[in-house]
Scaffold this active site. Structure first.
Site, PDB file in Angstrom:
ATOM      1  N   ASP A  95      37.474  52.580  46.856  1.00 49.43           N
ATOM      2  CA  ASP A  95      38.449  52.803  45.785  1.00 49.43           C
ATOM      3  C   ASP A  95      37.702  53.435  44.604  1.00 49.43           C
ATOM      4  O   ASP A  95      37.508  54.643  44.566  1.00 49.43           O
ATOM      5  CB  ASP A  95      39.098  51.470  45.429  1.00 49.43           C
ATOM      6  CG  ASP A  95      40.224  51.614  44.431  1.00 49.43           C
ATOM      7  OD1 ASP A  95      40.888  52.660  44.435  1.00 49.43           O
ATOM      8  OD2 ASP A  95      40.455  50.683  43.638  1.00 49.43           O
ATOM      9  N   ARG A 157      45.631  39.617  56.469  1.00 51.42           N
ATOM     10  CA  ARG A 157      44.452  40.143  57.181  1.00 51.42           C
ATOM     11  C   ARG A 157      44.674  40.202  58.687  1.00 51.42           C
ATOM     12  O   ARG A 157      44.074  41.031  59.382  1.00 51.42           O
ATOM     13  CB  ARG A 157      43.238  39.236  56.945  1.00 51.42           C
ATOM     14  CG  ARG A 157      42.682  39.251  55.534  1.00 51.42           C
ATOM     15  CD  ARG A 157      41.321  38.559  55.556  1.00 51.42           C
ATOM     16  NE  ARG A 157      40.867  38.126  54.258  1.00 51.42           N
ATOM     17  CZ  ARG A 157      40.254  38.918  53.369  1.00 51.42           C
ATOM     18  NH1 ARG A 157      40.067  40.182  53.647  1.00 51.42           N
ATOM     19  NH2 ARG A 157      39.842  38.431  52.215  1.00 51.42           N
TER      20      ARG A 157
END
Ligand code: IMP
Ligand code: MG
Length: 170
Positions: A95, A157
């Protein structure tokens, strides 16, 4: 809240096989150490290492960003020394790039023979620390992503595919 599916299981598996083939070719004879950044890269590392067709080792590190101003620290270090080793750092998402910038600097100081980056997802819009990314699964737009190891506050997840999430964690 989960919004739309971005990449399904088949698309992920196909891309992971391509990455594994490229890594196998580039690292033949080098016994690379695949170094995953916990926790969200664990699923990717599991699939990626099984698509690598040369001898390699794998290990994990864990990092904590304990304050925006003070930076990042290791909460789990490598098990073996990285000195003289060919390291392939495996992330789920790049990111801002700040996490990997710190890890790259540390591994170079420890005199790894080489350090390259493999990320499943690359979100370039918010990059602060620029770096060369040798292996990239997919580029993603400016949305938060969950599934395939990636979480939103600990959730999602376990989902086998990648989804956009309606909001960003605080
Ligand atoms: P960076 O340091 O800003 O590059 O952030 C990278 C870290 O944030 C990675 O370890 C990711 O696990 C996590 N991260 C970044 N974007 C996402 C996302 O969309 N979903 C889940 N985790 C993310
Ligand atoms: Mg992570």
């Amino acid at each position: 809240m989960i919004q739309e599916q971005l990449f399904d299981e088949a698309a992920i598996a196909a891309r992971v096989r391509e990455l594994g083939a490229a890594i196998s070719k580039d690292y033949a004879g080098k016994n690379p150490m695949i170094l995953g950044v916990l926790t969200s890269s664990a699923v990717f590392v599991g699939d990626l290492t099984r698509s690598i067709e040369i001898p390699c080792e794998f290990d994990f590190i864990a990092l904590s960003r304990y304050s925006d101003t003070e930076g990042i620290r290791f909460i789990k270090d490598t098990t073996a020394s990285v000195e003289g080793r060919h390291i392939l750092l495996v992330e789920d998402t790049i990111d801002t790039g700040l996490t990997l910038q710190y890890v790259l600097k540390t591994l170079r100081e420890r005199q790894a023979a080489s350090v390259e980056i493999c990320t499943l997802l690359d979100r370039k819009q918010r990059r602060i620390a620029g770096m060369d990314v040798k292996y990239r699964g997919f580029e993603i737009p400016d949305v938060f992503v969950v599934g395939y190891g990636l979480d939103y506050q600990g959730r999602y997840r376990e989902l086998p595919a990648l989804y956009s999430h309606g909001s960003w964690p605080k």
